[in-house]
Design an enzyme around this catalytic site. Structure first.
Site, PDB file in Angstrom:
ATOM      1  N   ASP A 161       1.109  -5.652  -1.855  1.00 44.98           N
ATOM      2  CA  ASP A 161       2.138  -4.772  -2.431  1.00 44.98           C
ATOM      3  C   ASP A 161       2.346  -3.906  -0.526  1.00 44.98           C
ATOM      4  O   ASP A 161       1.632  -4.801   0.393  1.00 44.98           O
ATOM      5  CB  ASP A 161       1.412  -3.558  -3.234  1.00 44.98           C
ATOM      6  CG  ASP A 161       2.258  -3.017  -3.823  1.00 44.98           C
ATOM      7  OD1 ASP A 161       3.828  -2.979  -3.554  1.00 44.98           O
ATOM      8  OD2 ASP A 161       2.386  -2.118  -4.931  1.00 44.98           O
ATOM      9  N   TRP A 201       9.244  -4.832  -1.783  1.00 47.77           N
ATOM     10  CA  TRP A 201      10.326  -4.548  -2.717  1.00 47.77           C
ATOM     11  C   TRP A 201      11.975  -4.659  -2.206  1.00 47.77           C
ATOM     12  O   TRP A 201      12.793  -3.714  -1.882  1.00 47.77           O
ATOM     13  CB  TRP A 201      10.205  -2.793  -2.601  1.00 47.77           C
ATOM     14  CG  TRP A 201       9.269  -2.315  -2.604  1.00 47.77           C
ATOM     15  CD1 TRP A 201       8.328  -2.551  -3.430  1.00 47.77           C
ATOM     16  CD2 TRP A 201       8.182  -1.253  -1.773  1.00 47.77           C
ATOM     17  NE1 TRP A 201       7.247  -2.130  -3.517  1.00 47.77           N
ATOM     18  CE2 TRP A 201       6.967  -1.670  -2.541  1.00 47.77           C
ATOM     19  CE3 TRP A 201       8.441  -0.712  -0.250  1.00 47.77           C
ATOM     20  CZ2 TRP A 201       5.929  -0.685  -1.857  1.00 47.77           C
ATOM     21  CZ3 TRP A 201       7.521   0.015  -0.689  1.00 47.77           C
ATOM     22  CH2 TRP A 201       6.114   0.326  -0.972  1.00 47.77           C
ATOM     23  N   GLY A 202      11.670  -5.598  -1.476  1.00 46.19           N
ATOM     24  CA  GLY A 202      13.033  -6.409  -0.961  1.00 46.19           C
ATOM     25  C   GLY A 202      13.189  -5.879   0.476  1.00 46.19           C
ATOM     26  O   GLY A 202      14.289  -6.146   1.357  1.00 46.19           O
ATOM     27  N   ASP A 222      10.857  -0.149  -8.250  1.00 40.26           N
ATOM     28  CA  ASP A 222      10.269  -0.615  -9.229  1.00 40.26           C
ATOM     29  C   ASP A 222      11.384  -0.986 -10.159  1.00 40.26           C
ATOM     30  O   ASP A 222      11.791   0.461 -10.543  1.00 40.26           O
ATOM     31  CB  ASP A 222       9.493   0.474  -9.493  1.00 40.26           C
ATOM     32  CG  ASP A 222       8.200  -0.382  -8.032  1.00 40.26           C
ATOM     33  OD1 ASP A 222       8.211  -0.332  -7.875  1.00 40.26           O
ATOM     34  OD2 ASP A 222       6.515   0.942  -8.642  1.00 40.26           O
TER      35      ASP A 222
HETATM   36  C1  GLA Z   1       4.173  -0.401  -6.232  1.00 41.71           C
HETATM   37  C2  GLA Z   1       5.484  -1.670  -6.263  1.00 41.71           C
HETATM   38  C3  GLA Z   1       4.366  -1.828  -8.379  1.00 41.71           C
HETATM   39  C4  GLA Z   1       2.753  -1.645  -8.375  1.00 41.71           C
HETATM   40  C5  GLA Z   1       2.946   0.424  -7.628  1.00 41.71           C
HETATM   41  C6  GLA Z   1       1.388   0.088  -7.947  1.00 41.71           C
HETATM   42  O1  GLA Z   1       5.479   1.060  -6.404  1.00 41.71           O
HETATM   43  O2  GLA Z   1       6.173  -2.018  -6.617  1.00 41.71           O
HETATM   44  O3  GLA Z   1       5.400  -2.799  -9.005  1.00 41.71           O
HETATM   45  O4  GLA Z   1       2.478  -2.180  -7.927  1.00 41.71           O
HETATM   46  O5  GLA Z   1       2.928  -0.392  -6.357  1.00 41.71           O
HETATM   47  O6  GLA Z   1       0.861   1.766  -7.765  1.00 41.71           O
END
Ligand code: GLA
Length: 403
Positions: A161, A201-202, A222
């Site tokens: 992440d 996240w891109g 997300d």
């Molecule tokens: C980010 C990721 C999610 C998840 C959360 C956990 O938001 O994009 O997919 O793993 O963290 O906190």
């Protein structure tokens, strides 16, 4: 994973049953399929929670349908290390440590996934979800140590992440390249491949660099935030944001995020549309619902063999929009092996609509035979064009096969 890929792998598979180590001749991994803990459990995970989902993946028939990974997401680790810098976990939550749960998952004929952050602090520090905010639950400064540890514990997959990396203003390409390199060194030592899932996240356009270093990369925010109900708007938004077809090829996938299929508040029609969109994208299929309590309808949707075959097609292509005759009435087409096409007619509008599919728009000509996948019904031979009726905010998934 498709049957051809499995057959190719089994020639050189190590004793524990996983794929052969990655190398020039290793077959490309199909879009990863499995389950991940985040959408339904957030940080409230432990051995018992993960064990129950692994058990349900088998008893529900999902394993036999192709779902393999049981992925432990945020919350397994509270940022503690021993004097040598090795990650430590709470023995009450994880009796036997993380190796014990990886062993349990493998014992069910499944693969195990784990999770960390590219920065110093993980997402749980910035956005606590059921556990106190704990600093230090990222791998920055410990890439070699942590990825070797994950591999030694037996994990087959790691999602990395970006919460700490983002706050620190790290260069994503450099950070993930360093992570990918650390994974390469770890797997050279253990002989166990570790699939990398990039989760920034891109941000910083991963479709331009992630294919060279990972199996999948997130392309957007997300699909659901903790405590929210799933929404079709989010599903569609993530589907749209994942459209980077030139970045995708067999073994390297745009990731519109885990599935919300079967989560409370989603209807059977929404579940089917969501799966149709991910399948036509050749996206990873990581279920996020509680597998131990899902309805028969959800199970039937997740295990539909024809939908899975579209998703897992060995060309690994991402479907693209080929027509939108009226605003919100769209046709997407994905090239499959055998010169077939998977087609989604998507109606984003508030009214039922007739959507026209032109054979030429699919890059085909002459007679084709058309099948409605969710109805499991052959619609017969067509030439030039045909129409399908699609309810409001719904879709139809088809295959189109040249005569
Ligand atoms: C980010 C990721 C999610 C998840 C959360 C956990 O938001 O994009 O997919 O793993 O963290 O906190």
């Amino acid at each position: 994973m498709g049957a051809t890929v499995l057959a190719a792998v089994s020639l050189v598979a190590p004793a524990w049953g996983g794929p052969a180590s990655a190398g020039p001749s290793a077959p490309a991994e199909a879009p990863p399929m499995g389950w991940a803990s985040w959408n339904s459990f957030a940080a409230q995970i432990n051995y018992g929670v993960i064990k129950a989902q692994a058990d349900a993946m088998v008893s529900s028939g999902m394993r036999d349908a192709g779902y393999r990974y049981v992925n432990i997401d945020e919350g397994w680790w509270q940022g503690t290390r021993d004097a040598a810098g090795n990650i430590t976990v709470d023995a009450k939550d994880w009796p036997g440590g993380m190796k014990a749960i990886a062993d349990y998952i493998h014992g069910k004929g499944l693969k195990a996934g784990i999770y960390t952050d590219a920065g110093k602090n993980g997402c749980g520090y910035y956005y606590p979800t059921g556990r106190p905010a704990a600093p230090g639950s990222g791998s920055e400064g410990h890439y070699d140590q942590d990825f070797l540890q994950f591999s030694r514990w037996g994990f087959d997959f790691v999602k990395v992440d970006w919460c700490g990396g983002d706050v620190e203003g790290l260069n994503a390409r450099n950070a993930y390249q360093a992570i990918s390199d650390a994974i390469g060194r770890a797997t050279a030592k253990t002989g166990r491949p570790l699939t990398l899932s990039i989760c920034d996240w891109g941000k910083q356009d991963p479709w331009n660099w992630a294919p060279g270093m990972s199996t999948m990369w997130r392309t957007s925010q997300d699909i659901i935030y903790w405590g929210q109900s799933p929404s079709m708007d989010r599903v569609l938004g993530n589907f749209d944001a994942a459209q980077h077809p030139t970045a995708q090829s067999a073994g390297h996938y745009n990731d519109p995020d885990m599935l919300v299929v079967g989560m409370p508040g989603f209807t059977p029609a929404q579940n089917r549309s969501h799966l149709s969109l991910w399948a036509v994208s050749g996206a990873p299929l990581l279920a996020g619902n509680n597998l131990a309590t899902m309805t028969a309808d959800t199970k039937a949707a997740l295990t539909n063999r024809e939908v899975i075959a579209i998703d897992q097609d060995s060309l690994g292509r991402q479907g693209t929009r080929v027509a939108e005759d009226q605003p919100g009435r769209q046709v997407y087409s994905k090239v499959l092996t055998g010169n077939r096409r998977a087609v989604v007619a998507l109606n984003r509008t508030d009214a039922a609509a007739t959507i026209t599919v032109r054979v030429a728009d699919l890059g085909l000509s002459g007679r084709v035979s058309v099948r409605d996948i969710w109805k499991a019904a052959d619609l017969g031979a067509k030439t030039t064009s045909f129409t399908v009726t699609v309810p409001a905010h719904d879709s139809v998934l088809l295959t189109v096969t040249p005569a």
